[in-house]
Design a protein around this motif. Structure first.
Motif, mmCIF file in Angstrom:
data_model
loop_
_atom_site.group_PDB
_atom_site.id
_atom_site.type_symbol
_atom_site.label_atom_id
_atom_site.label_comp_id
_atom_site.label_asym_id
_atom_site.label_seq_id
_atom_site.Cartn_x
_atom_site.Cartn_y
_atom_site.Cartn_z
ATOM 1 N N ALA A 1 0.835 -1.205 0.000
ATOM 2 C CA ALA A 1 0.000 0.000 0.000
ATOM 3 C C ALA A 1 0.872 1.258 0.000
ATOM 4 O O ALA A 1 0.565 2.233 -0.706
ATOM 5 N N LYS A 2 1.956 1.270 0.772
ATOM 6 C CA LYS A 2 2.855 2.428 0.806
ATOM 7 C C LYS A 2 3.589 2.579 -0.527
ATOM 8 O O LYS A 2 3.797 3.698 -1.005
ATOM 9 N N LEU A 3 3.976 1.469 -1.140
ATOM 10 C CA LEU A 3 4.613 1.519 -2.447
ATOM 11 C C LEU A 3 3.641 2.100 -3.481
ATOM 12 O O LEU A 3 4.005 2.959 -4.276
ATOM 13 N N ASP A 4 2.402 1.636 -3.437
ATOM 14 C CA ASP A 4 1.379 2.154 -4.349
ATOM 15 C C ASP A 4 1.132 3.643 -4.116
ATOM 16 O O ASP A 4 0.911 4.405 -5.063
ATOM 17 N N PHE A 5 1.193 4.068 -2.855
ATOM 18 C CA PHE A 5 1.012 5.488 -2.523
ATOM 19 C C PHE A 5 2.106 6.330 -3.175
ATOM 20 O O PHE A 5 1.834 7.366 -3.786
ATOM 21 N N VAL A 6 3.360 5.884 -3.075
ATOM 22 C CA VAL A 6 4.482 6.634 -3.664
ATOM 23 C C VAL A 6 4.352 6.647 -5.182
ATOM 24 O O VAL A 6 4.549 7.690 -5.825
ATOM 25 N N LYS A 7 3.992 5.519 -5.788
ATOM 26 C CA LYS A 7 3.803 5.460 -7.234
ATOM 27 C C LYS A 7 2.675 6.394 -7.674
ATOM 28 O O LYS A 7 2.782 7.058 -8.706
ATOM 29 N N GLU A 8 1.625 6.462 -6.876
ATOM 30 C CA GLU A 8 0.492 7.329 -7.185
ATOM 31 C C GLU A 8 0.892 8.810 -7.135
ATOM 32 O O GLU A 8 0.474 9.600 -7.978
ATOM 33 N N VAL A 9 1.703 9.185 -6.158
ATOM 34 C CA VAL A 9 2.189 10.570 -6.063
ATOM 35 C C VAL A 9 2.962 10.930 -7.326
ATOM 36 O O VAL A 9 2.801 12.025 -7.885
ATOM 37 N N ILE A 10 3.779 10.013 -7.795
ATOM 38 C CA ILE A 10 4.592 10.266 -8.997
ATOM 39 C C ILE A 10 3.705 10.411 -10.229
ATOM 40 O O ILE A 10 3.825 11.371 -10.991
ATOM 41 N N THR A 11 2.783 9.482 -10.429
ATOM 42 C CA THR A 11 1.965 9.504 -11.645
ATOM 43 C C THR A 11 0.940 10.645 -11.644
ATOM 44 O O THR A 11 0.671 11.223 -12.691
ATOM 45 N N LYS A 12 0.374 10.986 -10.487
ATOM 46 C CA LYS A 12 -0.612 12.075 -10.431
ATOM 47 C C LYS A 12 0.001 13.436 -10.722
ATOM 48 O O LYS A 12 -0.701 14.346 -11.150
ATOM 49 N N ASN A 13 1.291 13.581 -10.484
ATOM 50 C CA ASN A 13 1.961 14.858 -10.696
ATOM 51 C C ASN A 13 2.737 14.904 -12.014
ATOM 52 O O ASN A 13 3.637 15.726 -12.179
ATOM 53 N N GLY A 14 2.415 14.034 -12.946
ATOM 54 C CA GLY A 14 2.990 14.101 -14.283
ATOM 55 C C GLY A 14 4.211 13.247 -14.523
ATOM 56 O O GLY A 14 4.883 13.404 -15.541
ATOM 57 N N GLY A 15 4.514 12.325 -13.632
ATOM 58 C CA GLY A 15 5.682 11.466 -13.807
ATOM 59 C C GLY A 15 5.344 10.182 -14.530
ATOM 60 O O GLY A 15 4.192 9.756 -14.576
ATOM 61 N N GLU A 16 6.348 9.569 -15.126
ATOM 62 C CA GLU A 16 6.204 8.279 -15.806
ATOM 63 C C GLU A 16 7.153 7.286 -15.146
ATOM 64 O O GLU A 16 8.371 7.477 -15.178
ATOM 65 N N ILE A 17 6.613 6.236 -14.571
ATOM 66 C CA ILE A 17 7.434 5.242 -13.877
ATOM 67 C C ILE A 17 8.015 4.268 -14.895
ATOM 68 O O ILE A 17 7.290 3.667 -15.678
ATOM 69 N N ALA A 18 9.345 4.121 -14.873
ATOM 70 C CA ALA A 18 10.029 3.192 -15.774
ATOM 71 C C ALA A 18 10.099 1.801 -15.149
ATOM 72 O O ALA A 18 9.843 0.810 -15.828
ATOM 73 N N SER A 19 10.452 1.730 -13.868
ATOM 74 C CA SER A 19 10.516 0.435 -13.197
ATOM 75 C C SER A 19 10.508 0.610 -11.685
ATOM 76 O O SER A 19 10.851 1.672 -11.169
ATOM 77 N N VAL A 20 10.097 -0.461 -11.018
ATOM 78 C CA VAL A 20 10.081 -0.509 -9.557
ATOM 79 C C VAL A 20 10.859 -1.753 -9.151
ATOM 80 O O VAL A 20 10.593 -2.847 -9.642
ATOM 81 N N ILE A 21 11.821 -1.570 -8.260
ATOM 82 C CA ILE A 21 12.627 -2.699 -7.783
ATOM 83 C C ILE A 21 12.414 -2.846 -6.288
ATOM 84 O O ILE A 21 12.675 -1.911 -5.526
ATOM 85 N N GLU A 22 11.926 -4.007 -5.889
ATOM 86 C CA GLU A 22 11.768 -4.318 -4.470
ATOM 87 C C GLU A 22 13.031 -5.071 -4.047
ATOM 88 O O GLU A 22 13.275 -6.181 -4.483
#
Length: 142
Positions: free
Chosen positions: A21-42
């Motif tokens: 849920a926290k990872l999704d929250f951070v990804k959401e902050v990035i995408t809602k503000n105009g960012g494009e996520i290339a990859s996520v590494i856990e």
């Protein structure tokens, strides 16, 4: 759009669902503000170099993304007020060499492999020859 990386450490006491849920929250902050996520590494749970907020371990996550410069201030603000995040770091990739490294890292290629490839592409160094007129004196040992 510029190239960025954000690494953040979550408390080790979180369940898998809470961490997701926290990872999704951070990804959401990035995408809602105009960012494009290339990859996520856990990266999983790792031992910290030193104790942070009474924790010796933490769950590491790295997100590679492209974003406008104004997104970083909003991202940092959200990361600071989130109590479950015990530490974070944002990195901006600027020149061509850094951006090519970002592209490889975002695809999952390890940094050590990138460095080896770059070293092999450089011209081999030739050893310097001693000057003929100068004699080398032996070093004294203590």
């Amino acid at each position: 759009m510029r190239h960025y990386e954000v690494l953040f450490i979550l408390k080790p006491t979180l369940t898998e669902d809470e961490a997701k849920a926290k990872l999704d929250f951070v990804k959401e902050v990035i995408t809602k503000n105009g960012g494009e996520i290339a990859s996520v590494i856990e990266m999983g749970t790792r031992k910290l170099a030193y104790t942070i907020k009474k924790y010796d371990r933490g769950n590491y996550f790295v997100i590679y993304f492209k974003a406008p410069a104004n997104l970083i201030a909003e991202l940092v603000r959200n990361l600071r007020i989130t109590e479950e995040i015990i530490r974070f770091l944002t990195v901006k990739y600027e020149n061509k060499l850094e951006i090519s490294a970002w592209e490889k890292l975002s695809k999952g290629i390890k940094f050590s492999e990138i460095a080896k490839k770059e070293r092999s592409q450089k011209e081999p160094r030739t050893p310097k020859e001693p000057k003929e007129n100068q004699e080398q004196e032996p070093k004294e040992e203590n």
